[in-house]
Design an enzyme around this catalytic site. Structure first.
Site, PDB file in Angstrom:
ATOM      1  N   PRO A   1      39.950  39.270  47.471  1.00  0.00           N
ATOM      2  CA  PRO A   1      40.764  39.524  46.393  1.00  0.00           C
ATOM      3  C   PRO A   1      41.656  40.613  46.629  1.00  0.00           C
ATOM      4  O   PRO A   1      41.219  41.710  47.253  1.00  0.00           O
ATOM      5  CB  PRO A   1      40.259  39.397  45.014  1.00  0.00           C
ATOM      6  CG  PRO A   1      38.874  39.765  45.557  1.00  0.00           C
ATOM      7  CD  PRO A   1      38.658  39.465  46.895  1.00  0.00           C
TER       8      PRO A   1
ATOM      9  N   SER B   1      36.723  51.108  44.358  1.00  0.00           N
ATOM     10  CA  SER B   1      36.469  50.110  45.504  1.00  0.00           C
ATOM     11  C   SER B   1      36.238  48.822  44.844  1.00  0.00           C
ATOM     12  O   SER B   1      36.005  48.443  43.690  1.00  0.00           O
ATOM     13  CB  SER B   1      35.318  50.655  46.534  1.00  0.00           C
ATOM     14  OG  SER B   1      34.003  49.730  45.779  1.00  0.00           O
ATOM     15  N   LYS B   2      36.747  47.827  45.624  1.00  0.00           N
ATOM     16  CA  LYS B   2      36.501  46.365  45.309  1.00  0.00           C
ATOM     17  C   LYS B   2      35.112  45.975  44.719  1.00  0.00           C
ATOM     18  O   LYS B   2      34.717  45.322  43.788  1.00  0.00           O
ATOM     19  CB  LYS B   2      36.454  45.303  46.512  1.00  0.00           C
ATOM     20  CG  LYS B   2      38.214  45.350  46.882  1.00  0.00           C
ATOM     21  CD  LYS B   2      38.367  43.955  47.885  1.00  0.00           C
ATOM     22  CE  LYS B   2      39.438  44.071  48.513  1.00  0.00           C
ATOM     23  NZ  LYS B   2      39.948  43.141  49.491  1.00  0.00           N
ATOM     24  N   ARG B   3      34.142  46.533  45.431  1.00  0.00           N
ATOM     25  CA  ARG B   3      32.680  46.550  44.919  1.00  0.00           C
ATOM     26  C   ARG B   3      32.497  47.066  43.587  1.00  0.00           C
ATOM     27  O   ARG B   3      31.427  46.822  42.925  1.00  0.00           O
ATOM     28  CB  ARG B   3      31.711  47.402  45.855  1.00  0.00           C
ATOM     29  CG  ARG B   3      31.644  46.483  47.273  1.00  0.00           C
ATOM     30  CD  ARG B   3      30.622  47.228  48.295  1.00  0.00           C
ATOM     31  NE  ARG B   3      30.975  48.562  48.448  1.00  0.00           N
ATOM     32  CZ  ARG B   3      31.914  48.885  49.305  1.00  0.00           C
ATOM     33  NH1 ARG B   3      32.480  47.922  49.805  1.00  0.00           N
ATOM     34  NH2 ARG B   3      32.190  50.336  49.573  1.00  0.00           N
TER      35      ARG B   3
ATOM     36  N   GLY C   1      33.879  46.444  41.263  1.00  0.00           N
ATOM     37  CA  GLY C   1      34.012  44.852  40.209  1.00  0.00           C
ATOM     38  C   GLY C   1      34.104  45.409  38.658  1.00  0.00           C
ATOM     39  O   GLY C   1      35.247  46.283  38.476  1.00  0.00           O
TER      40      GLY C   1
END
Ligand code: GLU
Length: 505
Positions: free
Chosen positions: A12, A258-260, A262
């Site tokens: 995403p 970061s994406k991580r 979440g």
């Protein structure tokens, strides 16, 4: 002016990606330029199904539109690099002919062996570069006949030949002059053994073929830019202007958002909810949290860009007018969720209740509220949006006054009631105005307070508790107005019945 947003569909789009797309979009629109979406999907091992569709949907939701792209077509189609793969090889071979690149035949084991050997000799993180290349199997070290023979019989890559003693300088519109020494660069692979280009080759070739004039991208691409500058020189092509956007930092400033991350930081890092197609894990999105796209775009614009005045709330058109790269800072921008909520709230307040209503509907439906006609709903939305930052919060505020309070009132509530208000309520119910609108209701409450010899500020909290069970909320007169005479009567009478005060006739 031609700008592009060139995401890789590896998952995403992160909120930082939205910012990159937005800044490109704002500049394209401001200068009447073209804006291209290009999908950089040459690395098939990192391809994630659904990611491209997500990116397109997310940007459309934010109000970011493209003139060209895989979803809209355009003169430079196709816009997916996987569909352009036949274009790139010829350019890599052209660079070999011009002496700017070379063939390399080394196997994985040989590359590993080289790293081990040079590490043992004291080199830190050995790379394929000006020093090591002369020890490897490539068209610079092998005799021409062997090269010809190997090209026919075994896999090879094409590597860029980084010049040995060169200072590579380029002007970055945010950072000013940036310079790298070529000894910091390695001979990056341009064409892989399966014939696919790497990011660097495909990116530069496409920017050239699509006539891109401005490359605006995240700071993480800055180390790639000297190679890109050399590629432009090697091809003899005019270079676009570069701007590298500052990093997006976590709220505590402790590193990149970061994406991580979440939902672990307590807020979404994605514009739309995303369900991982492999693990089924769901990460929340701003849309599903009930943010307005205008609010998200506005907040994202402020992450690194500083408007010239004090104004912070902008429509998309105003952003297009105001935005300039000169006011983007190079220091990392901290993400501040409270600020994002505040910005969204300002947009909520500026939106017509009539327009908000359909957006609120999905959240409303979940709460099984008693039915109401649209006009009443609009009035409720108007009242509630003052005290809410997101769409579901508007519903929460509505719930707080639209649902009848549970009776008996809890002890704390009872303690807070002014006894004279309760005692005299029966008489005053009789005097509720027949013209049911807020100014008449205000008049009624004020007369009530006056008759009791109390300030209105003492009477209203009691009336609010009786009518809504709440200690705070939107204007009580307006609440009474939207609830309607019958409902107000029923609530007051119901309260008196349960709390044992008999109505005086
Ligand atoms: N494909 C790269 C990315 O995923 C593009 C970087 C660039 O804009 O050159 O961000």
């Amino acid at each position: 002016m031609v700008l592009r947003f060139a995401p890789s569909p590896t998952g995403p789009l992160h909120i930082g990606g939205v910012r990159t797309a937005l800044y490109n979009y704002l500049l394209a629109r401001k200068h009447g330029g073209r804006f291209i979406l290009r999908i950089e999907d040459t690395d098939q091992t990192r391809y994630v199904p659904g990611a491209e569709a997500y990116i397109i949907e997310a940007l459309a939701w934010c109000g970011i539109t493209f003139d060209e792209g895989p979803h809209v077509g355009g003169p430079a189609a196709p816009y997916r690099q996987s569909e352009r793969k036949n274009i790139y090889a010829q350019y890599a071979h052209e660079l070999v002919e011009r002496g700017w690149a070379y063939y390399a035949f080394d196997t994985e084991e040989e590359l590993e062996e080289m790293r081990r050997r040079f590490e043992a000799a004291g080199m830190v993180a050995p790379q394929y570069n000006a020093i090591t290349r002369s020890y490897m199997k490539n068209s610079l070290t092998l005799p021409p006949e062997e090269v010809r023979e190997r090209l026919q019989s075994q896999p090879y890559v094409i590597r860029f030949l980084i010049p040995r003693h060169r200072e590579v300088r380029f002007y970055d519109k945010i950072r000013g002059w940036v310079s790298f020494h070529s000894k910091e660069l390695d001979d990056k692979v341009l064409l892989k053994s399966d014939g696919m280009p790497t990011y660097h080759l495909a990116n530069v070739v496409d920017d050239h073929l699509m006539q891109v004039t401005h490359v605006i991208r995240g700071e993480e691409w800055l180390p790639s830019t000297p190679l890109h500058v050399l590629l432009y020189e090697a091809f003899g092509w005019e270079m676009p202007e570069f701007a590298h956007l500052p990093l997006l930092l976590r709220p505590d400033g402790g590193g990149k958002l970061s994406k991580r991350d979440g939902d672990q930081l307590g807020f979404p890092v994605f514009p739309l909810q995303w369900k991982d197609p492999f693990t089924g894990e769901v990460a929340s999105g701003y849309r599903e949290k009930g943010f307005l796209p205008e609010g998200v775009a506005n907040y994202v614009a402020l992450l690194g860009w500083h408007p010239s005045g004090d104004k912070e709330i902008f429509t998309m058109d105003e952003l297009i007018q105001e935005f300039s790269l000169e006011r983007v800072s190079k220091a990392g921008a901290r993400f501040d969720y409270e600020k994002a909520r505040w910005v969204n709230q300002q947009h909520l307040r500026h939106k017509e209740p009539r327009v908000l209503l359909p957006l609120i509907e999905p959240f409303w439906r979940d709460r099984s509220l008693p039915p109401a006609d649209d006009l009443t709903k609009e009035k409720m939305v108007q009242l509630a949006r003052e005290r809410a930052a997101t769409l579901p919060e508007v519903v929460e505020v509505i719930v707080s006054f639209y649902l009848r309070p549970a009776l008996p009132l809890h002890d704390k509530g009872i303690e807070k009631l002014q006894p004279p208000v309760v005692e005299n309520l029966p008489a005053w119910i009789e005097q509720l105005p027949s013209a049911w609108e807020k100014s008449a209701l205000e008049q009624w409450a004020k007369s009530f307070a006056k008759a009791l010899g109390m300030g209105i500020g003492k009477v209203l909290p009691s009336l609010r508790l009786i009518l809504t069970g709440q200690e705070a909320g939107p204007s009580l007169y307006e609440i009474m107005e939207v609830l309607g005479q019958q409902e107000v009567n029923a609530r007051l009478e119901g309260f008196l019945a349960v709390h044992g005060v008999r109505k005086r006739v």
